[in-house]
Write a protein that holds these residues in place. Sequence first.
Motif, mmCIF file in Angstrom:
data_model
loop_
_atom_site.group_PDB
_atom_site.id
_atom_site.type_symbol
_atom_site.label_atom_id
_atom_site.label_comp_id
_atom_site.label_asym_id
_atom_site.label_seq_id
_atom_site.Cartn_x
_atom_site.Cartn_y
_atom_site.Cartn_z
ATOM 1 N N ALA A 91 0.832 -1.215 0.000
ATOM 2 C CA ALA A 91 0.000 0.000 0.000
ATOM 3 C C ALA A 91 0.866 1.265 0.000
ATOM 4 O O ALA A 91 0.475 2.285 -0.565
ATOM 5 C CB ALA A 91 -0.939 -0.014 1.206
ATOM 6 N N LYS A 92 2.059 1.169 0.608
ATOM 7 C CA LYS A 92 2.940 2.348 0.630
ATOM 8 C C LYS A 92 3.329 2.739 -0.799
ATOM 9 O O LYS A 92 3.241 3.902 -1.180
ATOM 10 C CB LYS A 92 4.209 2.043 1.461
ATOM 11 N N LEU A 102 13.393 2.450 0.656
ATOM 12 C CA LEU A 102 12.788 2.568 1.985
ATOM 13 C C LEU A 102 11.831 3.767 1.983
ATOM 14 O O LEU A 102 12.249 4.892 1.742
ATOM 15 C CB LEU A 102 13.884 2.759 3.042
ATOM 16 N N MET A 103 10.543 3.490 2.216
ATOM 17 C CA MET A 103 9.532 4.547 2.122
ATOM 18 C C MET A 103 9.057 4.970 3.509
ATOM 19 O O MET A 103 8.228 4.293 4.107
ATOM 20 C CB MET A 103 8.345 4.038 1.299
ATOM 21 N N ARG A 104 9.621 6.082 3.975
ATOM 22 C CA ARG A 104 9.180 6.583 5.278
ATOM 23 C C ARG A 104 8.127 7.672 5.085
ATOM 24 O O ARG A 104 7.083 7.649 5.694
ATOM 25 C CB ARG A 104 10.378 7.140 6.045
ATOM 26 N N SER A 105 8.440 8.626 4.219
ATOM 27 C CA SER A 105 7.548 9.780 4.024
ATOM 28 C C SER A 105 6.748 9.622 2.732
ATOM 29 O O SER A 105 7.041 8.740 1.908
ATOM 30 C CB SER A 105 8.395 11.044 3.913
ATOM 31 N N LEU A 106 5.784 10.508 2.543
ATOM 32 C CA LEU A 106 5.027 10.513 1.281
ATOM 33 C C LEU A 106 5.978 10.793 0.117
ATOM 34 O O LEU A 106 5.853 10.186 -0.956
ATOM 35 C CB LEU A 106 3.914 11.574 1.342
ATOM 36 N N THR A 156 -4.998 3.590 3.164
ATOM 37 C CA THR A 156 -3.745 4.270 2.810
ATOM 38 C C THR A 156 -3.978 5.264 1.679
ATOM 39 O O THR A 156 -3.515 6.410 1.740
ATOM 40 C CB THR A 156 -2.673 3.228 2.401
ATOM 41 N N LEU A 157 -4.732 4.841 0.669
ATOM 42 C CA LEU A 157 -4.940 5.716 -0.487
ATOM 43 C C LEU A 157 -5.860 6.896 -0.175
ATOM 44 O O LEU A 157 -5.878 7.871 -0.910
ATOM 45 C CB LEU A 157 -5.475 4.917 -1.682
#
Length: 324
Positions: free
Chosen positions: A23-24, A297-301, A64-65
């Motif tokens: 989802a990220k 690595l996805m931390r932020s938008l 998430t979306l």
Amino acid sequence: MSAGDKCLQEGRYVALSGGVGGAKLSLGLANLLGDRLTIIVNTGDDFEHLGLYVSPDIDTTIYTLSDLVNPDTGWGRRDESWNFMAAIAQLGSPGWFRLGDSDLAMHVERTRRLRAGESLTAVTAHYAECFGIAAKVLPMSDDPVRTIVDTDLGRLAFQEYFVREQCRPRISAINFDGAVSARPCQIALAALAEPNLSGVIICPSNPYLSVDPILAVPGIKEALKACDAPVIAISPIIAGKAVKGPTAKIMEQLGRSADAVTVARHYAGLLSAFVLDKCDAGRAVDLMLPTLVTNTLMRSLDDKISLARACLDFCAELRKGAQR
Ligand code: GDP
């Protein structure tokens, strides 16, 4: 206009996704593509709880979306209250699977609609519309496929393993009950067969528990193999570790080395190319595939949109390469 810009404005893409990790990236892709994105979501984790039909990966995708997701957990709703759980615990009901008060509405309404004869595809489309999501969110199938794990505690339904037992039992095999006779979501198959499809993106979801159930639905793997567009996968393993959840542990329990290369090999025969993290740059040579090495690595938008953009640009490059 560069080929990358053109495909950002025109191309259609399909993503395959599980829950939190998938989802990220789906959120990043949805930001760039809007209604040109179709997300095929794992429903092997679905189950009945307290008489309600719960579809955890679809709900995580929808929350998430629509920016309703709980940012601390990556699943469930933000600013949730838990009066229902407290009240039902007083009645002696099992409390290991927690349903927040607002979240509960999703399950009650889904159960009502399914009982009235609507398909899971239709209910999910209705939810996406209610939450203002432009991307198409689709279950992999309207038929029941249930992920069951063989463990040292015996056979466990997925949520018993994942939530009730907190992934502690040792897994020896993973089964997708019902997959053999399940029919794939027809809209998903049509999206994969579109002549102007620009790319298929296997999100950095758990390959064994989230992506394999999708691939186990007859017709989906074949549609991936037949599509003209590049098929790429992003590693959920960075420097030998899962960002979240039991992926690395399960790989070891199944006798595989927990690294990005193993993930790429797991999808052998399906992929045009593979995306791995900068931390694993040295492993790119071990793959007999074109690779993109980038920050995964996805931390932020911003991280999510950057990775999504890199994936779309990569697909454009692969398409150009294929035309030469
Ligand atoms: P689940 O169904 O909720 O377990 O969700 P998924 O299967 O979609 O995602 C779990 C996987 O996502 C794990 O293997 C994580 O390592 C991976 N993951 C989570 N966040 C990230 C991230 O920021 N980057 C990458 N590359 N993988 C991630």
